[in-house]
Structures are given as structure tokens and as C-alpha cells.
Scaffold this active site. Sequence first.
Site, PDB file in Angstrom:
ATOM      1  CG  ASP A  37       3.783  -3.469   1.157  1.00 36.94           C
ATOM      2  OD1 ASP A  37       3.245  -2.666   0.383  1.00 36.94           O
ATOM      3  OD2 ASP A  37       3.557  -4.701   1.125  1.00 36.94           O
ATOM      4  CG  ASP A  63      -1.439  -7.478   9.179  1.00 39.54           C
ATOM      5  OD1 ASP A  63      -2.317  -6.774   8.629  1.00 39.54           O
ATOM      6  OD2 ASP A  63      -1.633  -8.658   9.507  1.00 39.54           O
ATOM      7  CB  VAL A  64      -2.684  -1.630   7.733  1.00 43.43           C
ATOM      8  CG1 VAL A  64      -1.433  -0.990   7.163  1.00 43.43           C
ATOM      9  CG2 VAL A  64      -3.488  -2.352   6.646  1.00 43.43           C
ATOM     10  CG  ASN A  90      -1.936   3.436  -0.664  1.00 43.82           C
ATOM     11  OD1 ASN A  90      -2.740   3.784  -1.532  1.00 43.82           O
ATOM     12  ND2 ASN A  90      -0.993   2.528  -0.893  1.00 43.82           N
ATOM     13  CE1 TYR A 157     -10.972  -2.795  -3.056  1.00 43.19           C
ATOM     14  CE2 TYR A 157     -12.671  -1.822  -4.443  1.00 43.19           C
ATOM     15  CZ  TYR A 157     -11.377  -1.824  -3.954  1.00 43.19           C
ATOM     16  OH  TYR A 157     -10.491  -0.860  -4.359  1.00 43.19           O
ATOM     17  CE  LYS A 161     -10.549   0.124  -0.922  1.00 49.61           C
ATOM     18  NZ  LYS A 161      -9.312   0.666  -0.307  1.00 49.61           N
TER      19      LYS A 161
END
Length: 255
Positions: A37, A63-64, A90, A157, A161
Site C-alpha cells: 500500500d 506506489d503502483v 487492486n 475514473y 476502469k
Amino acid sequence: MQAFEGKVAVITGAGSGFGREFARTAAGLGMKLVLADIQADALDATVAEARLAGADAIGLLCDVSRAHDVQSLAGAARQRHGGIHLVFNNAGVAGTGGYLWENSEKDWQWVLGVNLWGVIHGIRAFVPILIEQGEPCHIVNTASVAGLVTPPLLGAYSVSKHAVVAASEALVHDLRVAKVSVGVSVLCPAFVPTGIFQSHRNRPAELTDAHEPTASQIAAQQAGEKAVASGKVSAAQIAALTFEAIRENRFYVIS
């Protein structure tokens, strides 16, 4: 993937929401956990809870949106356990919402960096490992019902997605062409009571705009908070549904 006990799960966004529930479920199944995370205190709390439940769990700040962080996460998991069996790409943020033309370049960089690039980096870092192992394994990419339909005031967003759904579908096709047996699921939940609309708490300073939110952005925030709070399906139920899909090797996971 049918057997979970003793297997290794890597979960990003593990400090809250779906990620925390995935960790709880995986711990209950006897899995070894590598949790990640960007928020240290939330991550530490999930790791502590998993260990209290008897799980072998470690936490790594990640930090993805940064390829190096995700590659380091994969390397750390492999070094500690020798293999990886279940991956949850996720981590996600809600963004600022509002009229599409009012989203700044930094707004787009933040949302796409976490929601889309986080999944891209996860696919690039983990799928080659899963293929090389040749064991039963699975990867879950968290999208949203906003990756299947497009509501107003959530444009950036929804774009992120929709792209996650497309990337996940492409991954399935590519694995089939390559004759590789790696399970893939894309999670598309509707509104669920989580902290997704407080994700600005972890927005990097370099991607934060100084200007005040517009009227449309305020409206999007208020509507999102209300919709999430009124969700009838819990994050724990979403986790149970997701693990059911993993067992069944089912691609679409829709609440």
C-alpha cells in the site's frame, strides 16, 4: 486454482477496502501474504491483523504508478517465498470527478497512474513469474462497474476502469494464444462502502492542483460519497465473491 493453503498471495491496496478484505480472506485460507500500500499506517494495521490471525505476512510500501515499485514488490515476494500464486492488482483511486473538460492534466495523471498503470505494471511484473512457475495460479485485476458502463461526472475514473477491463480481456486472449494456463479475473463491483472517495488523502503533492474544486467536482464528490455509503454489498462479500470466482476460474466478477 483450487488449493490456497501454504500458497503466496500478493495484494496491492491492502491497507483498506477490498485489499484488506482480500488479505483477511487469504489469511483465513492459510495463505502467505505479501501486502502493499502507499499509506504506511493502514498497511501496518492490515499486516498486524493478518499476523494476529496466524498468517505469515509482510508489508511493503508501494506506489503502483511507478514501475520500479511494482517490480520491487514482485522481487521481494519471490525472494521471500520462492514463488507467487495469487496476485491482486487492486490499488485504486476515485479521482476528482466532475465535468471531463474540467479535469486537469494532473488529475488525469493521478487517476490513470494508479488505476491503469498500476494494473499494467502488475501484469508486466507478475505474469512472467506466474508463467515460469508452471503451477496453478491466478491474477485478479480490480476494475469497476464503471468499467462496463459510463456514469456522468466520473469520466476519468470510467476511462481508467474501461481500460482495465480491456487489458484483462486482452490478457486472457494472449495467454490462450500462448497456450499458458494462468487464471485471470476482472473484478467489477458497483458501489460498496469503502474509503475510495477519500483516496485524495494519498494523492502525491506533485500531482495536486492548487485551485479550488469546481462545482461539478464538488457535486461528483458528494454523489460518490452518498452512493458508496448506501451500498448494500460489503467489501467482505466482494472478497468472498472474488475467491469463489478464482476457484471456478471465472473471468468476470460482477457484484
